[in-house]
Design a protein around this motif. Structure first.
Motif, short mmCIF file in Angstrom:
data_model
loop_
_atom_site.label_atom_id
_atom_site.label_comp_id
_atom_site.label_asym_id
_atom_site.label_seq_id
_atom_site.Cartn_x
_atom_site.Cartn_y
_atom_site.Cartn_z
N TYR A 170 0.80 -1.23 0.00
CA TYR A 170 0.00 0.00 0.00
C TYR A 170 0.83 1.27 0.00
O TYR A 170 0.28 2.38 0.06
CB TYR A 170 -0.89 0.04 1.24
CG TYR A 170 -2.07 -0.90 1.25
CD1 TYR A 170 -2.54 -1.50 0.09
CD2 TYR A 170 -2.75 -1.17 2.44
CE1 TYR A 170 -3.62 -2.36 0.13
CE2 TYR A 170 -3.84 -2.03 2.48
CZ TYR A 170 -4.27 -2.62 1.31
OH TYR A 170 -5.35 -3.47 1.35
N HIS A 193 -3.90 5.44 7.78
CA HIS A 193 -2.73 4.95 8.54
C HIS A 193 -1.56 4.65 7.61
O HIS A 193 -0.44 5.11 7.83
CB HIS A 193 -3.12 3.71 9.34
CG HIS A 193 -4.40 3.90 10.09
ND1 HIS A 193 -4.47 4.70 11.20
CD2 HIS A 193 -5.67 3.45 9.87
CE1 HIS A 193 -5.72 4.72 11.64
NE2 HIS A 193 -6.46 3.97 10.85
N MET A 194 -1.83 3.90 6.56
CA MET A 194 -0.77 3.60 5.58
C MET A 194 -0.26 4.89 4.95
O MET A 194 0.93 5.02 4.65
CB MET A 194 -1.32 2.67 4.48
CG MET A 194 -1.59 1.27 4.96
SD MET A 194 -0.05 0.35 5.13
CE MET A 194 -0.67 -1.28 5.56
N CYS A 201 -6.63 4.54 3.18
CA CYS A 201 -6.22 4.14 4.54
C CYS A 201 -5.41 5.29 5.14
O CYS A 201 -4.28 5.54 4.71
CB CYS A 201 -5.40 2.86 4.51
SG CYS A 201 -4.79 2.48 6.17
N ASN A 217 -3.35 -8.33 11.92
CA ASN A 217 -3.77 -6.94 12.18
C ASN A 217 -4.27 -6.81 13.62
O ASN A 217 -5.41 -6.43 13.86
CB ASN A 217 -4.89 -6.53 11.21
CG ASN A 217 -4.48 -6.57 9.76
OD1 ASN A 217 -3.74 -7.46 9.35
ND2 ASN A 217 -4.96 -5.62 8.97
N CYS A 245 -12.28 -3.24 8.97
CA CYS A 245 -11.30 -2.35 8.35
C CYS A 245 -12.05 -1.12 7.87
O CYS A 245 -13.00 -1.24 7.08
CB CYS A 245 -10.61 -3.04 7.18
SG CYS A 245 -9.80 -1.83 6.11
N GLU A 246 -11.60 0.05 8.32
CA GLU A 246 -12.34 1.28 7.99
C GLU A 246 -12.26 1.63 6.50
O GLU A 246 -13.01 2.49 6.05
CB GLU A 246 -11.80 2.43 8.84
CG GLU A 246 -10.38 2.84 8.52
CD GLU A 246 -9.83 3.87 9.51
OE1 GLU A 246 -9.22 3.45 10.49
OE2 GLU A 246 -10.04 5.07 9.29
N VAL A 247 -11.38 0.98 5.78
CA VAL A 247 -11.29 1.19 4.32
C VAL A 247 -12.22 0.20 3.60
O VAL A 247 -13.15 0.59 2.90
CB VAL A 247 -9.84 0.99 3.83
CG1 VAL A 247 -9.73 1.21 2.32
CG2 VAL A 247 -8.90 1.92 4.58
N HIS A 248 -11.96 -1.08 3.81
CA HIS A 248 -12.66 -2.10 3.02
C HIS A 248 -14.15 -2.22 3.36
O HIS A 248 -14.93 -2.65 2.52
CB HIS A 248 -11.96 -3.46 3.18
CG HIS A 248 -10.58 -3.43 2.59
ND1 HIS A 248 -9.44 -3.18 3.33
CD2 HIS A 248 -10.17 -3.58 1.31
CE1 HIS A 248 -8.39 -3.18 2.54
NE2 HIS A 248 -8.80 -3.43 1.30
N GLU A 305 -11.06 -8.35 3.36
CA GLU A 305 -11.61 -7.53 4.45
C GLU A 305 -12.90 -6.82 4.02
O GLU A 305 -13.53 -6.13 4.81
CB GLU A 305 -10.59 -6.49 4.91
CG GLU A 305 -9.40 -7.11 5.64
CD GLU A 305 -8.22 -6.16 5.79
OE1 GLU A 305 -8.38 -4.95 5.49
OE2 GLU A 305 -7.14 -6.61 6.20
N VAL A 343 2.25 -0.33 8.73
CA VAL A 343 1.60 0.20 9.93
C VAL A 343 2.14 -0.48 11.20
O VAL A 343 2.90 -1.45 11.13
CB VAL A 343 0.05 0.11 9.83
CG1 VAL A 343 -0.47 1.09 8.80
CG2 VAL A 343 -0.40 -1.30 9.52
N LEU A 369 -8.65 -2.26 12.62
CA LEU A 369 -8.85 -3.65 13.06
C LEU A 369 -8.07 -3.91 14.34
O LEU A 369 -8.61 -4.47 15.31
CB LEU A 369 -8.40 -4.61 11.96
CG LEU A 369 -9.40 -4.85 10.84
CD1 LEU A 369 -8.77 -5.65 9.72
CD2 LEU A 369 -10.63 -5.56 11.37
N PHE A 415 1.12 -2.49 13.61
CA PHE A 415 1.07 -3.92 13.95
C PHE A 415 2.09 -4.71 13.13
O PHE A 415 2.60 -5.74 13.57
CB PHE A 415 -0.36 -4.49 13.79
CG PHE A 415 -0.82 -4.69 12.37
CD1 PHE A 415 -0.43 -5.79 11.63
CD2 PHE A 415 -1.66 -3.78 11.77
CE1 PHE A 415 -0.85 -5.98 10.32
CE2 PHE A 415 -2.10 -3.95 10.46
CZ PHE A 415 -1.68 -5.05 9.74
FE1 SF4 Z 1 -5.88 -1.50 8.84
FE2 SF4 Z 1 -5.59 0.31 6.87
FE3 SF4 Z 1 -5.25 -2.30 6.33
FE4 SF4 Z 1 -7.68 -1.33 6.87
S1 SF4 Z 1 -6.39 -0.80 5.12
S2 SF4 Z 1 -6.77 -3.21 7.70
S3 SF4 Z 1 -7.24 0.24 8.42
S4 SF4 Z 1 -3.99 -1.04 7.70
#
Ligand code: SF4
Ligand code: 13P
Length: 345
Positions: A49, A304-305, A302, A138, A215-218, A243, A85, A112, A87
């Motif tokens: 990512y 975070h990424m 995402c 995760n 997952c807040e994205v998927h 996800e 990220v 997650l 984790f």
């Molecule tokens: Fe976590 Fe981001 Fe991957 Fe979603 S896309 S599982 S929030 S690292």
């Protein structure tokens, strides 16, 4: 390699996804990072990512969570810089207690990993004694420490089967759990309600016990997104990360880890693809497959990424930050769960 050579190499790859003057700026940063990487005897691991300028310039290895876990387990470098990220960097530290593990941003979390605590897992184990606990990578180290084995999206079904147990606890991704339950033909229940952790369902007909992490994205991709794109591009080949919800997976043509999606595009003959995952990966695939058209929904990112930049990676190596630590007692227990996963493939 000189700065100019690095710029030429990046320009040849990235000219369709980035303006030239930006490639020049990024090449200068990447060159400094690569020099420091040598001096510090460091390895850089980059998740799929990462944005294209970073992805194609500094990592020694790129891949999905499982690939990078394996690379972290086998490196002989003194410093591991994790462009991914928290984790993921923690997993590298779990496997390498004597190495320095750095993550370029202290804000690269994961919805997650944040969805479940070690106390939650202890409660589930009390409620379902003797049932093996499988945790998605995760998760944070203290949750891994309460687990029997980890899994990633690349091996989840295989890990469930490897336990040879009638029933498993599978944490914390609700959608991944439902998708794996379907793939392995298991009936799944969610005994704890999202907003009431004291409530336990009494339904005893189950083979998988899940948790309501998302997952807040998927979670944002919908069947309607797929239908709309198919209306506009009837020949589109749709790939979705596991996800995503089971309904989205059902409506897609392919589902797999980030690595599996990359491979599928490489090997498929379709001309046009819709990627339901973090949008930067669409750019990275487009760079590697200039003859194929990538459609990605880039309003869903995402956060975070996206914290991980070349600028912060340079700071990480220059300032030795942010150092990832895992308490030894937790690390040792978490290591067993990660190593069991690596051992089964
Ligand atoms: Fe976590 Fe981001 Fe991957 Fe979603 S896309 S599982 S929030 S690292
Ligand atoms: P992969 O293991 O497929 O690379 O996925 C990691 C992740 O965080 C997906 O959102």
């Amino acid at each position: 390699m000189t700065v100019d050579q690095l710029y030429q190499m990046m320009q040849a790859k990235l000219h369709d996804v980035m303006p030239d003057f930006e490639i020049r700026i990024k090449a200068e940063l990447a060159w400094k990072i690569n020099e420091l990487k040598q001096k510090r005897n460091a390895v850089i691991l980059g998740h799929n990512y990462m944005e294209p300028a970073l992805f194609y310039s500094i990592p020694d290895f790129t891949g999905d969570s499982l690939d990078l876990c394996r690379k972290a387990a086998s490196t002989d470098k003194e410093v591991i810089v994790f462009c991914g990220v928290q984790f993921m960097a923690e997993t590298a530290k779990i496997l390498n207690p004597d190495k320095t593990v750095l993550i370029p941003s202290a804000k690269a979390g994961c919805s997650l990993a944040d969805s479940i605590t070690a106390d939650d897992v202890r409660e589930l184990k009390k409620r379902f004694p003797g049932v093996p606990v499988i945790s998605y990578v995760n998760t944070y180290a203290d949750v891994k420490a309460e687990s029997d084995i980890c899994c990633t999206s690349g091996n989840a079904a295989m890990v469930v089967e490897s336990t040879q147990a009638d029933t498993v606890i599978f944490l914390p991704d609700e959608y991944l759990a439902k998708n794996v339950a379907r793939e392995t033909g298991r009936h799944i229940i969610f005994p704890v309600k999202p907003n009431n952790r004291n409530h336990f369902d009494s339904d005893l007909d189950y083979q998988m016990i899940g948790w309501h992490g998302k997952c807040e994205v998927h979670e944002k991709f919908t069947v309607e997104d797929i239908e709309n794109i198919r209306k506009q591009f009837p020949d589109v080949f749709v790939l979705a990360h596991p996800e995503c919800s089971p309904e989205v997976i059902e409506a897609a043509d392919f589902s797999g880890s980030t690595k599996a999606m990359i491979k599928e595009v490489e090997n498929s003959k379709a001309k046009r693809y819709l990627l339901l995952t973090e949008c930067a990966m669409g750019d990275n695939i487009a760079v590697a497959n200039p003859d194929k058209e990538m459609i990605r929904l880039c309003n869903i990112r995402c956060p975070h990424m996206n914290q991980i930049t070349l600028e912060d990676t340079l700071n990480a190596l220059e300032l030795n930050r942010y150092i990832v630590e895992v308490p030894e007692e937790i690390r040792q227990r978490a290591r067993q769960a990660v190593e069991r996963m690596i051992a089964i493939g």
